[in-house]
Design an enzyme around this catalytic site. Structure first.
Site, PDB file in Angstrom:
ATOM      1  N   GLU A   1       0.912  -1.129  -0.098  1.00 39.92           N
ATOM      2  CA  GLU A   1      -0.003  -0.147   0.098  1.00 39.92           C
ATOM      3  C   GLU A   1       0.882   1.356   0.017  1.00 39.92           C
ATOM      4  O   GLU A   1       0.381   2.163   0.318  1.00 39.92           O
ATOM      5  CB  GLU A   1      -0.893  -0.156   1.197  1.00 39.92           C
ATOM      6  CG  GLU A   1      -2.103  -1.157   1.080  1.00 39.92           C
ATOM      7  CD  GLU A   1      -2.911  -1.364   2.191  1.00 39.92           C
ATOM      8  OE1 GLU A   1      -2.784  -0.598   3.057  1.00 39.92           O
ATOM      9  OE2 GLU A   1      -4.020  -2.095   1.800  1.00 39.92           O
TER      10      GLU A   1
ATOM     11  N   LYS B   1     -15.666  -1.966   2.875  1.00 39.62           N
ATOM     12  CA  LYS B   1     -14.804  -2.631   1.986  1.00 39.62           C
ATOM     13  C   LYS B   1     -16.106  -3.256   1.011  1.00 39.62           C
ATOM     14  O   LYS B   1     -16.608  -4.142   1.310  1.00 39.62           O
ATOM     15  CB  LYS B   1     -13.782  -3.519   2.137  1.00 39.62           C
ATOM     16  CG  LYS B   1     -12.743  -2.939   2.814  1.00 39.62           C
ATOM     17  CD  LYS B   1     -11.791  -4.076   3.476  1.00 39.62           C
ATOM     18  CE  LYS B   1     -10.425  -3.562   4.009  1.00 39.62           C
ATOM     19  NZ  LYS B   1      -9.627  -4.659   4.639  1.00 39.62           N
TER      20      LYS B   1
HETATM   21  P1  PGA Z   1      -6.445  -6.373   2.773  1.00 40.06           P
HETATM   22  O1  PGA Z   1      -5.599  -5.349   3.969  1.00 40.06           O
HETATM   23  O2  PGA Z   1      -7.260  -5.601   1.618  1.00 40.06           O
HETATM   24  O3  PGA Z   1      -5.244  -7.215   2.319  1.00 40.06           O
HETATM   25  O4  PGA Z   1      -7.596  -7.169   3.586  1.00 40.06           O
HETATM   26  C1  PGA Z   1      -6.127  -4.065   4.426  1.00 40.06           C
HETATM   27  C2  PGA Z   1      -6.710  -4.180   5.453  1.00 40.06           C
HETATM   28  O5  PGA Z   1      -6.791  -5.076   6.265  1.00 40.06           O
HETATM   29  O6  PGA Z   1      -7.386  -2.853   5.986  1.00 40.06           O
HETATM   30 ZN    ZN Z   2      -7.716  -4.003   8.175  1.00 37.12          ZN
END
Ligand code: PGA
Ligand code: ZN
Length: 427
Positions: A205, A338
């Site tokens: 990231e 998400k």
């Molecule tokens: P991930 O990580 O997209 O690999 O789940 C991001 C998070 O944990 O916020």
């Molecule tokens: Zn997370």
């Protein structure tokens, strides 16, 4: 009539080179909306199912079956529907799947269609996506910039996944990016000074993947970097800090302890450590401080760190049913948002609305496996959520989101408000 006349899908790759789904939705014979499905690596157990092909290809991670579900069964069910009927379309797809976790058709197939339908709906209405979803949108979010990466998103030994600076004192989103980059450059110098140039390679990231350990050193570095760049850290000042502990991934279930920097912590000792951090530094936000199934622990940590926003990611997985359990007992006070954790746009928006109704904040988030699709930038503005986690402003799949937000800020002009210090619940 805005009739869906075709659904096309294909296998593309995400920022790690792994296959994911892209969907096009055609309306009245014209390609009207395209969307890519993001995917996680540090995933929660309770997320909707990502359908993978198995077999040898891509070590089993291919998504040709999901692609064929989107173009086959799902397309058949939604062809002829009005593309602006988002909720109805999402409902038809969920019913067609018929399982609670989108096990049969795959959340990656359903979400791809759901998001492409939203884009196509906005297109036929002649509106940008954020305004199509919410004509009154006006809040630009505070970006949570994870400048030091660990956990599953890097190849280092730092257990805590993300150490974050939040430029709450900026005047605008554009200004927030400027502040971030200035602090990041100062941080780079400090990292080189102690660990050498190789330690400035970045994680998934975009934050530095350094050999730091534990919890204190990353905070010391962030603090020194802010000072060196001429910014003040403090509630009411330029910067507050954040963390995504992603602690499910360093919790030893068998022994019931968290293992951080070779030391065992039981739940109370870990909460105590977080309190010490919050006493020393302005800790504005903390995600997944405890294991995804320790909901009672979340109640405790929320009560004991009153100045810190406590965010549930693996805990809630953008699922209204899981969120209800938390809201009833005061576990956390914000939900990570998400879209692919739940697998359709309507369900994700419903979870956000439920969070708001109960005084919870909503933090819109990237996945570590993103593409160049900036869709979440439109969603964060449509939700007026006030906070987005979309990586450092480096690497194309992250800059796509930041640059989209710059464009939205320009479009909103004087009607735009930067969430700033009120990121938790912008008023
Ligand atoms: P991930 O990580 O997209 O690999 O789940 C991001 C998070 O944990 O916020
Ligand atoms: Zn997370």
């Amino acid at each position: 009539m805005n009739e869906i006349t075709d659904v096309r899908a294909r296998e593309i790759i995400d920022c790690r080179g792994w296959p994911t789904v892209q969907v096009d939705v055609w309306v009245d014979g014209i390609m009207a909306g395209r969307a890519d499905v993001p995917q996680g690596r540090s995933t929660g157990t309770h997320e909707a199912r990502v359908l993978h092909d198995g077999g040898n290809r891509y070590f089993g991670q291919g998504v040709r079956q999901a692609v064929s579900n989107a173009m086959g069964e799902i397309a058949e069910a939604v062809l002829g529907m009005d593309v602006t009927e988002q909720r109805r379309i999402d409902q038809v797809m969920c019913e067609l799947d018929g399982t609670p976790n989108k096990n049969r058709l795959g959340a990656n197939a359903i979400l791809g269609v759901s998001l492409a339908v939203a884009r196509a709906g906005a297109e036929v209405c002649g509106l940008p996506l954020y305004r199509y979803i919410n004509p009154l949108s006006r809040v630009l979010p505070v970006p949570l910039m994870n400048c030091l990466n660990g956990g599953k998103l890097t190849a280092n030994e730092l257990e805590i996944q993300e150490f974050i600076i939040m430029p709450v004192g900026a005047e605008s989103y554009a200004h927030a990016l400027q502040i971030t980059t200035e602090i990041n450059e100062a941080l780079r110098e400090l990292v080189i000074e102690k660990y050498g140039i190789l330690a400035t390679n970045t994680g998934d990231e975009g934050g530095f993947a350094t050999p730091m350990r534990g919890i204190w050193e990353p905070f010391e570095f962030m603090q020194r970097a802010c000072e060196a760049a001429g910014y003040r850290a403090g509630f009411g000042d330029d910067i507050v800090y954040g963390m995504d502990c992603a602690s499910t991934h360093w919790f030893d279930k068998d022994r019931d302890v968290y293992v951080l920097d070779d030391t065992d912590y039981d739940r109370d000792a870990l909460i105590d450590l977080y309190k010490q951090v919050a006493d020393k530094y302005p800790l504005g936000s903390m995600e997944d401080p405890l294991d995804e199934d320790d909901i009672d622990g979340f109640v405790k940590v929320t009560a004991e760190l009153p100045q810190t926003q406590i965010v549930g990611d693996d805990l809630f997985v953008t699922n209204v049913e899981r969120l209800k359990l938390g809201v009833d007992i005061g576990a956390a006070n914000a939900m990570l948002f998400k879209v692919n954790q739940i697998g359709s746009l309507s369900e994700a928006l419903d979870a956000a609305a439920f969070a708001y109704r109960h005084g919870y904040g909503v933090q819109v988030s990237e996945r570590s496996g993103e593409t160049e699709d900036p869709l979440i930038s439109d969603l964060v503005v449509a939700l007026d959520s006030g906070q987005i986690k979309t990586g450092m402003p480096v690497r194309g799949e992250r800059t796509a989101k930041h640059n989209r937000l710059l464009l939205i800020e320009e479009e909103l002009g004087t009607t735009a408000t930067y969430a700033g210090h009120s990121f938790h619940r912008p008023g």
